[in-house]
Motif scaffolding. Structure first.
Motif, PDB file in Angstrom:
ATOM      1  N   ASP A 251       0.819  -1.226   0.000  1.00 32.88           N
ATOM      2  CA  ASP A 251       0.000   0.000   0.000  1.00 32.88           C
ATOM      3  C   ASP A 251       0.848   1.269   0.000  1.00 32.88           C
ATOM      4  OD1 ASP A 251       0.963   0.106   2.582  1.00 32.88           O
ATOM      5  OD2 ASP A 251      -0.981  -0.039   3.573  1.00 32.88           O
ATOM      6  N   GLY A 252       2.176   1.129  -0.090  1.00 36.43           N
ATOM      7  CA  GLY A 252       3.048   2.304  -0.171  1.00 36.43           C
ATOM      8  C   GLY A 252       3.573   2.766   1.182  1.00 36.43           C
ATOM      9  N   PHE A 253       3.031   2.211   2.265  1.00 33.46           N
ATOM     10  CA  PHE A 253       3.517   2.563   3.597  1.00 33.46           C
ATOM     11  C   PHE A 253       4.628   1.594   4.014  1.00 33.46           C
ATOM     12  CE2 PHE A 253      -0.601   4.610   3.505  1.00 33.46           C
ATOM     13  CZ  PHE A 253      -0.369   5.793   4.185  1.00 33.46           C
ATOM     14  N   HIS A 254       5.264   1.906   5.126  1.00 32.84           N
ATOM     15  CA  HIS A 254       6.309   1.036   5.681  1.00 32.84           C
ATOM     16  C   HIS A 254       5.862   0.535   7.050  1.00 32.84           C
ATOM     17  CE1 HIS A 254       8.526   3.247   2.662  1.00 32.84           C
ATOM     18  NE2 HIS A 254       9.505   2.363   2.753  1.00 32.84           N
ATOM     19  N   GLU A 255       6.262  -0.690   7.375  1.00 31.38           N
ATOM     20  CA  GLU A 255       6.041  -1.181   8.731  1.00 31.38           C
ATOM     21  C   GLU A 255       6.890  -0.337   9.666  1.00 31.38           C
ATOM     22  OE1 GLU A 255       4.064  -3.613  10.054  1.00 31.38           O
ATOM     23  OE2 GLU A 255       3.165  -3.675   8.066  1.00 31.38           O
ATOM     24  N   LEU A 256       6.342   0.007  10.805  1.00 29.00           N
ATOM     25  CA  LEU A 256       7.065   0.823  11.789  1.00 29.00           C
ATOM     26  C   LEU A 256       6.997   0.171  13.155  1.00 29.00           C
ATOM     27  CD1 LEU A 256       6.149   4.621  11.595  1.00 29.00           C
ATOM     28  CD2 LEU A 256       8.126   3.456  10.663  1.00 29.00           C
ATOM     29  N   LEU A 257       7.992   0.457  13.957  1.00 27.04           N
ATOM     30  CA  LEU A 257       7.950   0.097  15.373  1.00 27.04           C
ATOM     31  C   LEU A 257       8.505   1.313  16.095  1.00 27.04           C
ATOM     32  CD1 LEU A 257       7.417  -2.031  17.493  1.00 27.04           C
ATOM     33  CD2 LEU A 257       9.586  -3.089  16.930  1.00 27.04           C
TER      34      LEU A 257
ATOM     35  N   VAL B 283      -6.764   9.664   8.354  1.00 27.22           N
ATOM     36  CA  VAL B 283      -6.200  10.999   8.109  1.00 27.22           C
ATOM     37  C   VAL B 283      -4.670  10.966   8.185  1.00 27.22           C
ATOM     38  CG1 VAL B 283      -6.163  13.403   8.932  1.00 27.22           C
ATOM     39  CG2 VAL B 283      -8.316  12.156   8.822  1.00 27.22           C
ATOM     40  N   GLY B 284      -4.094  10.110   9.008  1.00 29.33           N
ATOM     41  CA  GLY B 284      -2.633  10.022   9.074  1.00 29.33           C
ATOM     42  C   GLY B 284      -2.170   8.960  10.055  1.00 29.33           C
ATOM     43  N   SER B 285      -0.967   8.443   9.812  1.00 26.01           N
ATOM     44  CA  SER B 285      -0.454   7.329  10.618  1.00 26.01           C
ATOM     45  C   SER B 285      -0.203   7.721  12.068  1.00 26.01           C
ATOM     46  CB  SER B 285       0.849   6.803  10.014  1.00 26.01           C
ATOM     47  OG  SER B 285       0.662   6.482   8.660  1.00 26.01           O
ATOM     48  N   ASP B 286       0.164   8.990  12.312  1.00 26.67           N
ATOM     49  CA  ASP B 286       0.469   9.326  13.709  1.00 26.67           C
ATOM     50  C   ASP B 286      -0.624  10.168  14.363  1.00 26.67           C
ATOM     51  OD1 ASP B 286       1.085  11.661  12.444  1.00 26.67           O
ATOM     52  OD2 ASP B 286       3.131  11.828  13.223  1.00 26.67           O
TER      53      ASP B 286
ATOM     54  N   GLY C 141       2.443  -1.438  13.042  1.00 21.55           N
ATOM     55  CA  GLY C 141       1.758  -1.328  11.756  1.00 21.55           C
ATOM     56  C   GLY C 141       2.442  -0.209  10.983  1.00 21.55           C
ATOM     57  N   ARG C 142       1.676   0.742  10.432  1.00 13.62           N
ATOM     58  CA  ARG C 142       2.326   1.909   9.816  1.00 13.62           C
ATOM     59  C   ARG C 142       2.462   3.026  10.845  1.00 13.62           C
ATOM     60  NH1 ARG C 142      -2.053   5.432   8.205  1.00 13.62           N
ATOM     61  NH2 ARG C 142      -3.974   4.240   7.982  1.00 13.62           N
ATOM     62  N   GLY C 143       2.304   2.672  12.127  1.00 16.54           N
ATOM     63  CA  GLY C 143       2.408   3.628  13.223  1.00 16.54           C
ATOM     64  C   GLY C 143       1.042   3.957  13.790  1.00 16.54           C
TER      65      GLY C 143
ATOM     66  N   SER D  67      10.974  16.209   4.081  1.00 15.51           N
ATOM     67  CA  SER D  67       9.802  15.530   3.520  1.00 15.51           C
ATOM     68  C   SER D  67       9.790  14.073   4.007  1.00 15.51           C
ATOM     69  CB  SER D  67       9.870  15.586   1.987  1.00 15.51           C
ATOM     70  OG  SER D  67       9.175  14.484   1.438  1.00 15.51           O
ATOM     71  N   THR D  68       8.710  13.705   4.696  1.00 10.30           N
ATOM     72  CA  THR D  68       8.622  12.337   5.230  1.00 10.30           C
ATOM     73  C   THR D  68       8.623  11.285   4.114  1.00 10.30           C
ATOM     74  OG1 THR D  68       7.468  13.177   7.169  1.00 10.30           O
ATOM     75  CG2 THR D  68       7.262  10.828   6.754  1.00 10.30           C
ATOM     76  N   PRO D  69       7.793  11.440   3.054  1.00 12.48           N
ATOM     77  CA  PRO D  69       7.838  10.429   1.987  1.00 12.48           C
ATOM     78  C   PRO D  69       9.236  10.300   1.364  1.00 12.48           C
ATOM     79  CG  PRO D  69       5.891  11.820   1.737  1.00 12.48           C
ATOM     80  CD  PRO D  69       6.725  12.435   2.826  1.00 12.48           C
ATOM     81  N   LYS D  70       9.945  11.443   1.212  1.00 16.28           N
ATOM     82  CA  LYS D  70      11.294  11.385   0.628  1.00 16.28           C
ATOM     83  C   LYS D  70      12.254  10.659   1.562  1.00 16.28           C
ATOM     84  CE  LYS D  70      11.600  15.344  -2.445  1.00 16.28           C
ATOM     85  NZ  LYS D  70      11.903  16.748  -2.438  1.00 16.28           N
ATOM     86  N   ALA D  71      12.094  10.888   2.865  1.00 12.37           N
ATOM     87  CA  ALA D  71      12.971  10.224   3.839  1.00 12.37           C
ATOM     88  C   ALA D  71      12.743   8.710   3.804  1.00 12.37           C
ATOM     89  CB  ALA D  71      12.726  10.786   5.237  1.00 12.37           C
ATOM     90  N   PHE D  72      11.471   8.297   3.667  1.00 15.63           N
ATOM     91  CA  PHE D  72      11.177   6.855   3.548  1.00 15.63           C
ATOM     92  C   PHE D  72      11.793   6.310   2.268  1.00 15.63           C
ATOM     93  CE2 PHE D  72       7.564   7.291   6.632  1.00 15.63           C
ATOM     94  CZ  PHE D  72       7.870   6.204   7.438  1.00 15.63           C
ATOM     95  N   ALA D  73      11.672   7.068   1.176  1.00  9.49           N
ATOM     96  CA  ALA D  73      12.208   6.613  -0.118  1.00  9.49           C
ATOM     97  C   ALA D  73      13.736   6.480  -0.029  1.00  9.49           C
ATOM     98  CB  ALA D  73      11.817   7.594  -1.220  1.00  9.49           C
TER      99      ALA D  73
HETATM  100  O1  C5P Z   1       0.261   8.590   7.247  1.00  9.47           O
HETATM  101  P1  C5P Z   1       0.980   9.853   6.906  1.00  9.47           P
HETATM  102  O2  C5P Z   1       0.125  10.883   6.267  1.00  9.47           O
HETATM  103  O3  C5P Z   1       1.761  10.400   8.047  1.00  9.47           O
HETATM  104  O4  C5P Z   1       2.075   9.444   5.815  1.00  9.47           O
HETATM  105  C1  C5P Z   1       2.710  10.372   4.970  1.00  9.47           C
HETATM  106  C2  C5P Z   1       3.556   9.606   3.985  1.00  9.47           C
HETATM  107  O5  C5P Z   1       4.684   9.044   4.662  1.00  9.47           O
HETATM  108  C3  C5P Z   1       2.862   8.430   3.312  1.00  9.47           C
HETATM  109  O6  C5P Z   1       2.183   8.803   2.156  1.00  9.47           O
HETATM  110  C4  C5P Z   1       4.016   7.495   2.997  1.00  9.47           C
HETATM  111  O7  C5P Z   1       4.687   7.934   1.827  1.00  9.47           O
HETATM  112  C5  C5P Z   1       4.970   7.749   4.159  1.00  9.47           C
HETATM  113  N1  C5P Z   1       4.811   6.748   5.230  1.00  9.47           N
HETATM  114  C6  C5P Z   1       5.322   5.476   5.051  1.00  9.47           C
HETATM  115  N2  C5P Z   1       5.186   4.556   6.052  1.00  9.47           N
HETATM  116  C7  C5P Z   1       4.590   4.891   7.233  1.00  9.47           C
HETATM  117  C8  C5P Z   1       4.074   6.187   7.436  1.00  9.47           C
HETATM  118  C9  C5P Z   1       4.193   7.092   6.403  1.00  9.47           C
HETATM  119  O8  C5P Z   1       5.903   5.163   4.012  1.00  9.47           O
HETATM  120  N3  C5P Z   1       4.516   3.977   8.184  1.00  9.47           N
END
Ligand code: C5P
Length: 353
Positions: free
Chosen positions: A52-58, A162-165, A179-181, A205-211
């Motif tokens: 789904d484009g997100f990352h697993e987080l802990l 609305v958002g992971s956090d 999960g994704r947080g 940029s959070t998405p760039k940092a994940f990338a």
């Molecule tokens: O959920 P949120 O709006 O905070 O996520 C912003 C972006 O950060 C997502 O679109 C995704 O690119 C990245 N993200 C991710 N994995 C997560 C949380 C966020 O890759 N666990």
């Protein structure tokens, strides 16, 4: 007329009783004023990318005393209006408060014009979850002005959409995020700890940092970092909760435990993985972490993907002196304390009238 909050049901995951809608409060209340507290991440481990484009987080989230103030009002008419004293905050549909209110109004089948007034006191730099905290504060304020309540499961779902956090702010205190947080579990309340928050004028940029993290993992062929963080965190938590008697002959005294279990958690080898990709890109953030350490922080780290940095200190005096020193050095620094779940909910509601 002003209505103060009652003592919260701090150990409970459900919305604390003082936020239950239409309890012993003025049923004609039309405006609610709430505090929207910030968070820091005590360690953040990035796992595998998901389909789904997100990352697993802990991660372990910790709420802190720095906050914005939100005023939520219900007027005649329809629509959602966002006002903010900081021009950097968008007032259109992209605002997290707008997004969550729209979803909640639909779910509650409610009518009226919702006005959210955000008094921005938190730095707008990322890492403190300011926009996410604002959205949750708007949601809870809205429920109160409407005198209608979402089910806890609906509230959690809407927040996570609305958002992971966001969901962490429905719990407060020390919170495990997986999960994704967005999957959140309340942890034992740790003692309030003095901290200093440094907010460099840098936007990450959070998405760039994940990338960038993905690119780095591909290059070095690193294994899933969850495998490293998981056992450390699990050992710390299981010892914290265990009632098993300890023998000093068998078990070595734990470094720092007598001092502060929160400091022991962050020293247990947990780190923020984002530092590995954000620091090389923004060396001033790495310098900020070093400046916090030089100013006496027992532990310093990037929060989330940054650019906020924080340091934990042994005492309030040490934190306040460190913040003053950092400001003299040109850093934007604020001293505060970590907020336990009990304090988070006790201070959440300012007034209702
Ligand atoms: O959920 P949120 O709006 O905070 O996520 C912003 C972006 O950060 C997502 O679109 C995704 O690119 C990245 N993200 C991710 N994995 C997560 C949380 C966020 O890759 N666990």
């Amino acid at each position: 007329m002003l209505f103060r909050s009652k003592s919260p049901d701090a150990g409970c995951w459900r919305l604390p009783t003082h936020l239950s809608i239409g309890m012993a409060y003025n049923l004609a209340a039309m405006t609610v004023v709430v505090r929207s507290f910030a968070k820091i991440n005590l360690g953040l481990c990035i796992g595998a990318g998901r389909p789904d484009g997100f990352h697993e987080l802990l991660t372990v989230y910790q709420t802190i005393g720095l906050h914005d103030v939100l005023r939520v009002s219900l007027e005649r008419g329809h629509g959602i209006e966002i006002r903010c004293n900081d021009p950097r905050v968008p007032n259109d549909e992209s605002n997290t408060c707008h997004r969550i209110v729209e979803k909640a109004m639909q779910a509650l089948r409610a009518k009226g014009r919702v006005v959210i007034d955000i008094e921005k006191r938190l730095p707008v730099q990322g890492g403190l979850g300011g926009a996410s905290a604002n959205a949750v504060a708007a949601l809870l304020g809205l429920e109160r002005v409407l005198k209608k309540s979402l089910l806890p499961v609906q509230r959690l779902r809407i927040a996570a959409e609305v958002g992971s956090d966001l969901p962490l702010f429905l719990v407060g205190g020390t919170v495990l995020g997986v999960g994704r947080g967005e999957q959140v579990y309340p942890l034992e309340d740790l003692p309030a700890t003095a901290c200093v928050v440094v907010t460099p004028e840098v936007g990450v940029s959070t998405p760039k940092a994940f990338a960038e993290w993905d690119r780095k993992l591909t290059m070095v062929g690193a294994s899933d970092r969850m495998i490293e963080l998981g056992p450390g965190l699990s050992a710390w938590l299981s010892e914290s909760y265990s009632g098993a008697p300890r023998s000093s002959k068998v078990v070595k005294p734990r470094r720092g435990r007598a001092e502060n279990p929160l400091l022991e958690l962050v020293r247990a080898g947990i780190k923020n993985d984002f530092e590995q990709v954000v620091f090389p890109e923004y060396p001033e953030l790495s310098e900020g972490k070093c400046a916090l350490e030089r100013a006496g922080a027992k532990y310093a780290s990037l929060s989330g993907s940054g650019s906020t940095l924080y340091g934990l200190f042994a005492s309030k005096e040490a934190a306040w002196a460190a913040a003053a020193k950092l400001r003299r050095q040109g850093w934007s620094a604020q001293a505060t304390v970590t907020l336990t779940r009990r304090e988070y909910w006790k201070k959440f509601l300012v007034s209702s009238f």
